[in-house]
Design an enzyme around this catalytic site. Structure first.
Site, PDB file in Angstrom:
ATOM      1  N   GLU A 146       0.853  -1.183   0.000  1.00 54.62           N
ATOM      2  CA  GLU A 146       0.000   0.000   0.000  1.00 54.62           C
ATOM      3  C   GLU A 146       0.896   1.243   0.000  1.00 54.62           C
ATOM      4  O   GLU A 146       1.892   1.287   0.696  1.00 54.62           O
ATOM      5  CB  GLU A 146      -0.834  -0.031   1.295  1.00 54.62           C
ATOM      6  CG  GLU A 146      -1.773   1.107   1.465  1.00 54.62           C
ATOM      7  CD  GLU A 146      -2.728   1.226   0.294  1.00 54.62           C
ATOM      8  OE1 GLU A 146      -3.458   0.264   0.011  1.00 54.62           O
ATOM      9  OE2 GLU A 146      -2.721   2.297  -0.348  1.00 54.62           O
ATOM     10  N   ARG A 149      -0.805   7.876   1.577  1.00 50.91           N
ATOM     11  CA  ARG A 149      -0.255   8.858   2.508  1.00 50.91           C
ATOM     12  C   ARG A 149      -1.338   9.228   3.501  1.00 50.91           C
ATOM     13  O   ARG A 149      -2.486   9.438   3.105  1.00 50.91           O
ATOM     14  CB  ARG A 149       0.150  10.147   1.770  1.00 50.91           C
ATOM     15  CG  ARG A 149       1.208   9.975   0.722  1.00 50.91           C
ATOM     16  CD  ARG A 149       1.114  11.084  -0.313  1.00 50.91           C
ATOM     17  NE  ARG A 149      -0.148  11.057  -1.034  1.00 50.91           N
ATOM     18  CZ  ARG A 149      -0.610  12.050  -1.804  1.00 50.91           C
ATOM     19  NH1 ARG A 149       0.084  13.158  -1.941  1.00 50.91           N
ATOM     20  NH2 ARG A 149      -1.764  11.938  -2.434  1.00 50.91           N
ATOM     21  N   GLU A 150      -0.994   9.337   4.772  1.00 52.63           N
ATOM     22  CA  GLU A 150      -1.974   9.821   5.734  1.00 52.63           C
ATOM     23  C   GLU A 150      -2.388  11.223   5.304  1.00 52.63           C
ATOM     24  O   GLU A 150      -1.579  11.996   4.788  1.00 52.63           O
ATOM     25  CB  GLU A 150      -1.380   9.829   7.147  1.00 52.63           C
ATOM     26  CG  GLU A 150      -1.278   8.413   7.697  1.00 52.63           C
ATOM     27  CD  GLU A 150      -0.639   8.361   9.064  1.00 52.63           C
ATOM     28  OE1 GLU A 150      -0.716   9.347   9.820  1.00 52.63           O
ATOM     29  OE2 GLU A 150      -0.045   7.313   9.369  1.00 52.63           O
ATOM     30  N   LYS A 213       7.830  -1.563  -1.933  1.00 48.30           N
ATOM     31  CA  LYS A 213       7.308  -0.711  -0.869  1.00 48.30           C
ATOM     32  C   LYS A 213       8.433  -0.075  -0.042  1.00 48.30           C
ATOM     33  O   LYS A 213       8.463   1.149   0.151  1.00 48.30           O
ATOM     34  CB  LYS A 213       6.395  -1.552   0.029  1.00 48.30           C
ATOM     35  CG  LYS A 213       5.988  -0.891   1.305  1.00 48.30           C
ATOM     36  CD  LYS A 213       5.103   0.305   1.045  1.00 48.30           C
ATOM     37  CE  LYS A 213       5.028   1.181   2.266  1.00 48.30           C
ATOM     38  NZ  LYS A 213       3.741   1.786   2.464  1.00 48.30           N
ATOM     39  N   LEU A 259      11.224  17.834  -1.530  1.00 44.18           N
ATOM     40  CA  LEU A 259      12.456  18.605  -1.304  1.00 44.18           C
ATOM     41  C   LEU A 259      12.154  19.747  -0.330  1.00 44.18           C
ATOM     42  O   LEU A 259      12.736  20.814  -0.437  1.00 44.18           O
ATOM     43  CB  LEU A 259      13.008  19.158  -2.621  1.00 44.18           C
ATOM     44  CG  LEU A 259      13.700  18.164  -3.543  1.00 44.18           C
ATOM     45  CD1 LEU A 259      14.252  18.873  -4.784  1.00 44.18           C
ATOM     46  CD2 LEU A 259      14.839  17.420  -2.839  1.00 44.18           C
ATOM     47  N   CYS A 269       5.791   5.537   9.414  1.00 46.78           N
ATOM     48  CA  CYS A 269       6.289   4.772   8.262  1.00 46.78           C
ATOM     49  C   CYS A 269       7.744   5.035   7.915  1.00 46.78           C
ATOM     50  O   CYS A 269       8.592   4.169   8.090  1.00 46.78           O
ATOM     51  CB  CYS A 269       5.402   5.047   7.061  1.00 46.78           C
ATOM     52  SG  CYS A 269       3.689   4.600   7.377  1.00 46.78           S
TER      53      CYS A 269
HETATM   54  C1  UGA Z   1       4.600   7.721   3.636  1.00 46.19           C
HETATM   55  C2  UGA Z   1       4.680   7.619   2.105  1.00 46.19           C
HETATM   56  O1  UGA Z   1       4.669   8.915   1.521  1.00 46.19           O
HETATM   57  C3  UGA Z   1       3.505   6.804   1.565  1.00 46.19           C
HETATM   58  O2  UGA Z   1       3.634   6.634   0.168  1.00 46.19           O
HETATM   59  C4  UGA Z   1       3.501   5.434   2.259  1.00 46.19           C
HETATM   60  O3  UGA Z   1       2.412   4.632   1.840  1.00 46.19           O
HETATM   61  C5  UGA Z   1       3.397   5.641   3.758  1.00 46.19           C
HETATM   62  O4  UGA Z   1       4.519   6.429   4.210  1.00 46.19           O
HETATM   63  C6  UGA Z   1       3.409   4.296   4.397  1.00 46.19           C
HETATM   64  O5  UGA Z   1       4.427   3.601   4.329  1.00 46.19           O
HETATM   65  O6  UGA Z   1       2.370   3.859   4.905  1.00 46.19           O
HETATM   66  P1  UGA Z   1       3.174   9.252   5.310  1.00 46.19           P
HETATM   67  O7  UGA Z   1       3.949   8.600   6.414  1.00 46.19           O
HETATM   68  O8  UGA Z   1       1.696   9.383   5.427  1.00 46.19           O
HETATM   69  O9  UGA Z   1       3.425   8.459   3.927  1.00 46.19           O
HETATM   70  O10 UGA Z   1       3.768  10.709   5.153  1.00 46.19           O
HETATM   71  P2  UGA Z   1       4.550  11.560   4.041  1.00 46.19           P
HETATM   72  O11 UGA Z   1       3.607  12.442   3.353  1.00 46.19           O
HETATM   73  O12 UGA Z   1       5.442  10.685   3.237  1.00 46.19           O
HETATM   74  O13 UGA Z   1       5.448  12.484   4.996  1.00 46.19           O
HETATM   75  C7  UGA Z   1       6.427  11.856   5.842  1.00 46.19           C
HETATM   76  C8  UGA Z   1       7.191  12.886   6.630  1.00 46.19           C
HETATM   77  O14 UGA Z   1       8.073  13.596   5.778  1.00 46.19           O
HETATM   78  C9  UGA Z   1       6.343  13.959   7.329  1.00 46.19           C
HETATM   79  O15 UGA Z   1       6.854  14.143   8.644  1.00 46.19           O
HETATM   80  C10 UGA Z   1       6.560  15.192   6.489  1.00 46.19           C
HETATM   81  O16 UGA Z   1       6.431  16.370   7.221  1.00 46.19           O
HETATM   82  C11 UGA Z   1       7.996  14.978   6.018  1.00 46.19           C
HETATM   83  N1  UGA Z   1       8.337  15.687   4.776  1.00 46.19           N
HETATM   84  C12 UGA Z   1       7.675  15.438   3.622  1.00 46.19           C
HETATM   85  C13 UGA Z   1       9.373  16.632   4.786  1.00 46.19           C
HETATM   86  O17 UGA Z   1      10.015  16.876   5.831  1.00 46.19           O
HETATM   87  N2  UGA Z   1       9.693  17.277   3.622  1.00 46.19           N
HETATM   88  C14 UGA Z   1       9.036  17.038   2.474  1.00 46.19           C
HETATM   89  O18 UGA Z   1       9.384  17.664   1.450  1.00 46.19           O
HETATM   90  C15 UGA Z   1       8.000  16.097   2.461  1.00 46.19           C
END
Ligand code: UGA
Length: 443
Positions: A146, A149-150, A213, A259, A269
């Protein structure tokens, strides 16, 4: 089609509701009866935009129900395993206790021809380990990771950007086995709207599906840490990491997404997945292939400390008894998830230095209070800011990043320090309003 979804957390509850939405007859099963009670009333046990509506629609249609009784899985053609695989308590590896327990509990209710579809994020090699038990019942195991994204979970589940199905291969021919072909066809039927919309549907072997994944999450984590490493260099050279990200992001081979430099990634995750990947690579004798993930993790954790340093510097070298307001507690906006939240980590560290810390968040306060009762929580954004010596943006909710204007903040407090832990604000606008603005990797 009748489907069962075992595990009703962030992944399973959304998956079950989405499956009902696209027309299937779904039973969601969990050992947590409190969660089952909440879901059965059509309430979401966590914050996820769109989920409450989907739950209520599913229950009203009669196609969605929740139970604690695994026996009710019997009769379903596909059984999705959507339980959690958290980091082990005393190590980096993934804890597969729930996956094993779910499979063991399901075995007596499987019938020949059933498909068990693993959705949980697992170390490569897990499907091989589970297969014999499942195949002994005449059922087929597939791995169907899966990528939701949350915060976007409903959309990501109903309109995924790709579907990956790892099926059993016949060792004598090196091809997908007949049972594997049938299972892949069944999943095409399950995901009929996405398939009709020509979403890429990749049929592969178990190991590749499992690896897709973790590789995707490892790549995303690496991208974030890469730009945060550039932020560290920017900090000693006077460069601006946001302009740098814009400039390199114009190259389509690089792309601007993920970025965003700042206090780094958290959640349930990315952090645990890169650690579990390192642990698994070590077990496979290929630790050196992913040594860089240790660096990715280390860079990420350094940014939290850097944010604390910035607040200390901004407040003249010490924060003792200074009133510091943190905007955000969730690991990212549109979520109430505080697992490994960089925002809360910064809050706890500042409090450890003697600051009087106030935390606000539109969705995550209850969860944060349970984990860190020592912090002060204020529901209302403006009340939280009133009288603050410094305001720190740690989770870029619109309410903070977009809607909080410098003139408005100036009316709430005489403090004139903002630390932008997400590089979400317009530095010039804050400075023009008389504030001292500190970004991450920005001059
Ligand atoms: C992540 C992946 O994006 C999903 O594709 C995956 O399905 C999911 O993990 C999972 O394994 O279940 P998620 O944990 O919901 O999703 O969150 P993200 O949107 O990936 O963000 C992760 C973290 O990175 C957050 O703390 C966010 O603030 C940070 N982030 C994101 C940054 O610091 N910089 C960015 O440019 C983007």
């Amino acid at each position: 089609m009748r489907v069962s979804v075992i595990g009703c957390g962030y992944l399973g509850a959304v998956h079950a509701s989405a499956m009902a939405k696209i027309g299937h007859d779904v039973v969601g099963i969990d050992v947590d009866l409190h969660k089952i009670g909440t879901l059965s009333q059509g309430d979401a046990p966590f914050f996820e935009p769109g989920l409450p509506e989907l739950l209520r629609e599913g229950m009203a249609s009669g196609r969605l129900r929740f139970t604690g009784d695994i026996a009710e899985a019997s009769g379903a053609a596909v059984h999705f395993i959507a339980v959690g695989t958290p980091q082990e308590k005393d190590g980096y590896a993934a804890d597969l206790t729930s996956v094993n327990a779910a499979v063991d509990a399901l075995l007596p209710h499987l019938a020949p021809g059933d498909v068990v579809a693993g959705k949980s994020t697992v170390p490569v090699g897990t499907a091989v380990d589970l297969a014999a038990r499942i195949e002994a019942t005449g059922a087929t195991l597939v791995w169907n990771p899966e990528f939701l994204r949350e915060g976007w979970a409903v959309k990501d589940t109903i309109e995924p950007d790709r579907l990956v199905v790892g099926v059993p291969f016949d060792p004598s021919t090196g091809h997908c086995s007949e049972a594997g072909e049938r299972a892949a066809d069944l999943l095409r039927e399950v995901y009929h709207p996405a398939v009709a919309a020509e979403t890429p549907f990749i049929v592969t072997d178990w190991a590749t599906a499992e690896l897709v994944k973790v590789a995707a999450n490892a790549f995303l984590a690496t991208k974030i840490s890469f730009i945060n490493a550039m932020a560290e260099i920017a900090e000693v050279t006077g460069a601006d990491v946001t302009q740098l990200a814009d400039a390199i992001g114009h190259d389509v081979r690089i792309g601007r997404r993920f970025l965003g430099a700042g206090i780094g990634f958290g959640g349930g995750c990315l952090p645990k997945d890169i650690r579990a990947f390192s642990a698994r690579a070590e077990e496979l004798g290929r630790g050196e292939s992913v040594t860089f993930l240790r660096e990715v993790d280390a860079i990420n954790l350094r940014r939290r400390e850097r944010a604390v340093q910035l607040v200390v510097e901004a407040l003249g070298g010490q924060v003792y008894k200074k009133k510091v307001t943190l905007l955000g507690a969730a690991f990212k906006p549109y979520s109430d998830d505080i697992r490994d939240s960089p925002a809360l980590d910064v809050a706890v560290r500042l409090r450890g230095l003697g600051a009087s810390v106030t935390v606000t968040d539109p969705a995550a306060i209850d969860n944060a209070r349970r984990l860190h009762p020592q912090l002060a929580y204020v529901e209302d954004r403006d009340d939280a800011i009133r009288g603050a010596d410094a305001i720190v943006l740690v989770t870029e909710w619109d309410l903070y990043r977009r809607d909080l204007t410098p003139p408005h903040a100036s009316r709430l407090t005489s403090g004139r320090v903002v630390v932008d832990g997400r590089n979400g604000w317009d530095a010039a606008a804050w400075r023009a309003a008389g504030w001292r603005y500190y970004g991450m990797g920005r001059p």
